[in-house]
Structures are given as structure tokens and as C-alpha cells.
Design an enzyme around this catalytic site. Structure first.
Site, PDB file in Angstrom:
ATOM      1  CD  GLU A 191      11.279 -14.111  17.359  1.00  0.00           C
ATOM      2  OE1 GLU A 191      12.495 -13.898  17.175  1.00  0.00           O
ATOM      3  OE2 GLU A 191      10.858 -14.957  18.164  1.00  0.00           O
TER       4      GLU A 191
HETATM    5  C1  GLA Z   1      15.084 -15.399  18.801  1.00  0.00           C
HETATM    6  C2  GLA Z   1      14.104 -15.375  19.952  1.00  0.00           C
HETATM    7  C3  GLA Z   1      13.703 -13.985  20.309  1.00  0.00           C
HETATM    8  C4  GLA Z   1      14.880 -13.037  20.323  1.00  0.00           C
HETATM    9  C5  GLA Z   1      15.588 -13.098  19.008  1.00  0.00           C
HETATM   10  C6  GLA Z   1      16.741 -12.138  18.978  1.00  0.00           C
HETATM   11  O1  GLA Z   1      14.507 -15.277  17.594  1.00  0.00           O
HETATM   12  O2  GLA Z   1      12.945 -16.128  19.717  1.00  0.00           O
HETATM   13  O3  GLA Z   1      13.123 -13.995  21.567  1.00  0.00           O
HETATM   14  O4  GLA Z   1      15.724 -13.341  21.377  1.00  0.00           O
HETATM   15  O5  GLA Z   1      16.058 -14.403  18.855  1.00  0.00           O
HETATM   16  O6  GLA Z   1      16.422 -10.914  19.467  1.00  0.00           O
END
Ligand code: GLA
EC number: 3.2.1.8
Length: 422
Positions: free
Chosen positions: A288
Site C-alpha cells: 500500500e
Molecule cells: C489500511 C488498509 C487499507 C486502506 C488503508 C487506507 O492500510 O489496509 O485497506 O483502508 O488503510 O486507505
């Protein structure tokens, strides 16, 4: 020298300098998106380059950028439990199906995010048969029916996992089985944990692996979390994974979310964490990735995208460069790097931690143009990639040089003629 000749010389010099200036500038600015080397090609020898997406981004400019630069996708929201099964027994697969179709059409890998999570999971998951919460104020609400409720929760989790995994067994390459089960100094005190201790984690991995095996599929299973470079948290994740491996519970890798800022965390700490997980034989994915341009939750907004100082974007680029350089060096232990978005126009950071605070966390800007960050993580590859832009630059430099020579010869000719006429 006559006035006429002087004017002619000034005009020639002016044209000549303009051509030269144009050459230099054009060579620098000729990099339009279409001409750029694709990120996924630049990193083909190292890892997949992915992006999280929302359904509307499967069309238009987002989709163009996605197809060009990325070879892995993950749903930003729609594959979370609340997106797939908002009401018990009512599964909604339309949007997830569309994303998977898109990925197939464009030859992209898919991460599934996420089968089990304490957040973005509907309340009914954690309610007893009468619709009352199983956990109230961090305590088991009905100790007399604890066993029944515990089993009900695990059964629901199993139904959810089997329904999803059987449908997408052959379409998903990496499964986030459990997201964010560790917090601070230990296991997160979620409803899942309060009702089942670590059983929900172990069962989730077992059930997912079992369903994949039933379907004859081979997707990889990940535990995913944020701040995985934090030494305390890193060690807890390591211990959890080690216990699972020792107990024969299937796990293939660790997802490091990689929500960062332009100052935090230090890249070497992330590298340490990846290497530590790899020492257990686990794969690693950055799942992410985004890099906030602010260094604290309370820092004032820059107001609008155009007000973000160039210096901040340069700092960001340098950090992206350091990060990707480090990841390239350990790419035997990293199978993908997934950005939590495609370009700066769409990111949760515009509203987190502060509503409406403009942010610019990616390597493509809010108009889908490459930022310094893009160049910082691809520059290294320019020779190898032989980009079209380089060809353009050579062409312009050649043209500029030809004009320069022609101009010099002409000036020399004028000067000679003028001397002869005295
Ligand atoms: C966390 C979750 C993601 C998303 C982010 C914010 O990292 O794992 O799915 O919700 O927060 O966007």
C-alpha cells in the site's frame, strides 16, 4: 559597418540563440507520458509494480496510465468484507468480477485485499444469533454463550472465505488473508481476538489454503500490516509468522503496507524488516505504498495542488529513489511493490488524517504526468530502456547543433564580406 548590416547581424544572432534555447528546452520537456518507459518494464527483472484502484478507474485516463505502467492491481475497497458480503448470505461480486476481468484482459496480476480484517467488516459478523454484539467495551458480552458465539463467528468467517476463495481461486495471485492483527505491544484487541484469541488468524490461513487446494489453485497467502519496520511490531509479526510455520499453518509472505511520509520511516529499517521475514523463507510485498508530503498529522495544508513547493516534491523524489534502490537490491525477497493509488488525483490522504488536506503521494501528478519521483525511480534504467524520449532528445540536439554550425558559418561569412568591403 552599415546600419543595415548591423540589423542583419542582430537578427541572425537572435534567430540563432532562439533556436538554441528552443533545442535545450524541448530536449528537457519532450517527455510526455506516452513516451515514458513503463514502470513495470523498468522493474521487470525485480518485482511487479501495482496500484490499488476504485471501480471508476477502469475507464478513461486512470485506466490508460494503469495499463501503461502497472502489472498488478488490488481493489482499494470493494473486496473488503463489507464490500463483498454487506448482509449475511448476500454476496456482491459484480464490481470484483469487473476488476478481475480487466486484469485478465490486460495481463495483470491481482492481489485480493482482504479476507479478514477488524475494520470495514459489517457489524453482523460480530453479533450473536439475536443480533446483540458479542463484544461490548472490549469484553465478552455474554460469557454464558461464549462458546456458541465464538463458533458462530468462526463459522461466518469460514463461509466468507470459502465463498470468495472458491470463486476467485484461479484469478488471484496473492491473498491478504488477515490484515492488521497486531498493534502496539501485542495482538490487536479486536472483536475477532477477544472472541477467539489467535484462532481466527490460524483458522483463516488454514481455511484459505484448504479451499485453494480443493480448487487446485496456487495463490500465495499473506499477512498484511502497517509500520512493519517498527522494531517492536516487526518482531511481533516475525514471532507470529514463525509460530505459524512451526505449527504447520500455511503462510507464504508478509505484506508491508508502506504508508510513508517524506521523512518517515527510515528506509534501512524497512529493509531490515523484509530481510528478517525473508530469513523465515517468506516472500515480501510492499502492498500500500504512498508517501505523504506532510511530516505530521497537524501540519497545515498547502491549500491547493499547485501550491505544493517544488522542493517538497524533490525531497519526495529523492526518498522514492532511495526506497526503490534499496528494494532493487533485495528484490530476491520482494515480489511486488504496489502503490495505494495510481496518480495524485485520487488518494485517501486527501482526507486522512485531515479532511481536505491536499496531498501528492505518488510518482504521477494530479493530471497524470510523471513527477520527479517517476524519474528518480527510473533514471537508472534509461540506457537499458532506450526510451523514445532519448531518441527525441538526440534529434533535437542534432538539429540544434546543425543550426549552431550554420549560424556560425553565416556570421563568419558576413564578417569576411564586411572586412572585404573596407
Ligand atoms: C489500511 C488498509 C487499507 C486502506 C488503508 C487506507 O492500510 O489496509 O485497506 O483502508 O488503510 O486507505
Amino acid at each position: 559597418m552599415t546600419k543595415k548590416k548591423l540589423i542583419r547581424m542582430v537578427v541572425v544572432c537572435f534567430v540563432f540563440l532562439t533556436c538554441f534555447g528552443f533545442t535545450v528546452l524541448t530536449a528537457k520537456d519532450s517527455k510526455v507520458v506516452e513516451d515514458l518507459p513503463a514502470l513495470k518494464d523498468a522493474y521487470a527483472d525485480h518485482f511487479h509494480i501495482g496500484a490499488s484502484i476504485a471501480p471508476y478507474q477502469l475507464m478513461g485516463p486512470h485506466s490508460d496510465l494503469l495499463k501503461k505502467h502497472y502489472n498488478m492491481i488490488v481493489a482499494e475497497n470493494i473486496m473488503k468484507p463489507e464490500g463483498i458480503q454487506p448482509v449475511e448470505g448476500e454476496f456482491k461480486f459484480d464490481q470484483a468480477d469487473a476488476m478481475i476481468e480487466f486484469a485478465k484482459e490486460h495481463d495483470m496480476d491481482v492481489r485480493f485485499h482482504t479476507l479478514v480484517w477488524h475494520s470495514q467488516t459489517p457489524d453482523w459478523f460480530f453479533q450473536d444469533a439475536e443480533g446483540k454484539p458479542m463484544v461490548v467495551d472490549g469484553e465478552v458480552a455474554d460469557p454464558d454463550n461464549y462458546e456458541t458465539n465464538r463458533q458462530l463467528l468462526l463459522d461466518r468467517m469460514e463461509t466468507h472465505i470459502r465463498e470468495v476463495v472458491s470463486r476467485y481461486a484461479h484469478d488471484i495471485d496473492s491473498w491478504d488473508v488477515v490484515n492488521e492483527a497486531i498493534e502496539g505491544y501485542g495482538y490487536r484487541q479486536s472483536d475477532y481476538y477477544i472472541m477467539t484469541d489467535t484462532d481466527y488468524i490460524h483458522e483463516a490461513f488454514r481455511i484459505t489454503a484448504d479451499e485453494l487446494e480443493k480448487q487446485g489453485a496456487t495463490g500465495k497467502l499473506y499477512y498484511n500490516d502497517y509500520e512493519t519496520q517498527n522494531i517492536q511490531k516487526r518482531d511481533l509479526i516475525y514471532e507470529m509468522a514463525k509460530e505459524m510455520i512451526d505449527a504447520g499453518i500455511p503462510i507464504d509472505g508478509i505484506g508491508h503496507q508502506g504508508h510513508m511520509s517524506i521523512t518517515h520511516p527510515p528506509v534501512p529499517l524497512l529493509v531490515d524488516s523484509i530481510e528478517k521475514m525473508a530469513s523465515l523463507g517468506l516472500d515480501n510485498q510492499i502492498t500500500e505504498l504512498d508517501m505523504s508530503i506532510y511530516i505530521s498529522d497537524t501540519q497545515a495544508s498547502y491549500g491547493s495542488y499547485d501550491n505544493i513547493p517544488d522542493g517538497i516534491l524533490e525531497t519526495q523524489a529523492k526518498r522514492y529513489q532511495d526506497l526503490f534502490k534499496a528494494l532493487r537490491e533485495i528484490s530476491d525477497s520482494v515480489s511486488s511493490v504496489v502503490f495505494w493509488g495510481i496518480a495524485d488525483d485520487h488518494t485517501w490522504l486527501h482526507d486522512f488524517p485531515t479532511q481536505g488536506r491536499v496531498n501528492a503521494p505518488f510518482v504521477f501528478d494530479h493530471e497524470f504526468q510523471a513527477k520527479s519521483g517517476y524519474y528518480a525511480i527510473t533514471e537508472h534504467y534509461e540506457e537499458k530502456m532506450l526510451p523514445a524520449t532519448a531518441t527525441n532528445q538526440y534529434y533535437y540536439i542534432l538539429l540544434g547543433s546543425a543550426l549552431l554550425i550554420a549560424g556560425t558559418v553565416y556570421l563568419f561569412y558576413l564578417w569576411k564580406r564586411q572586412r572585404r568591403s573596407y
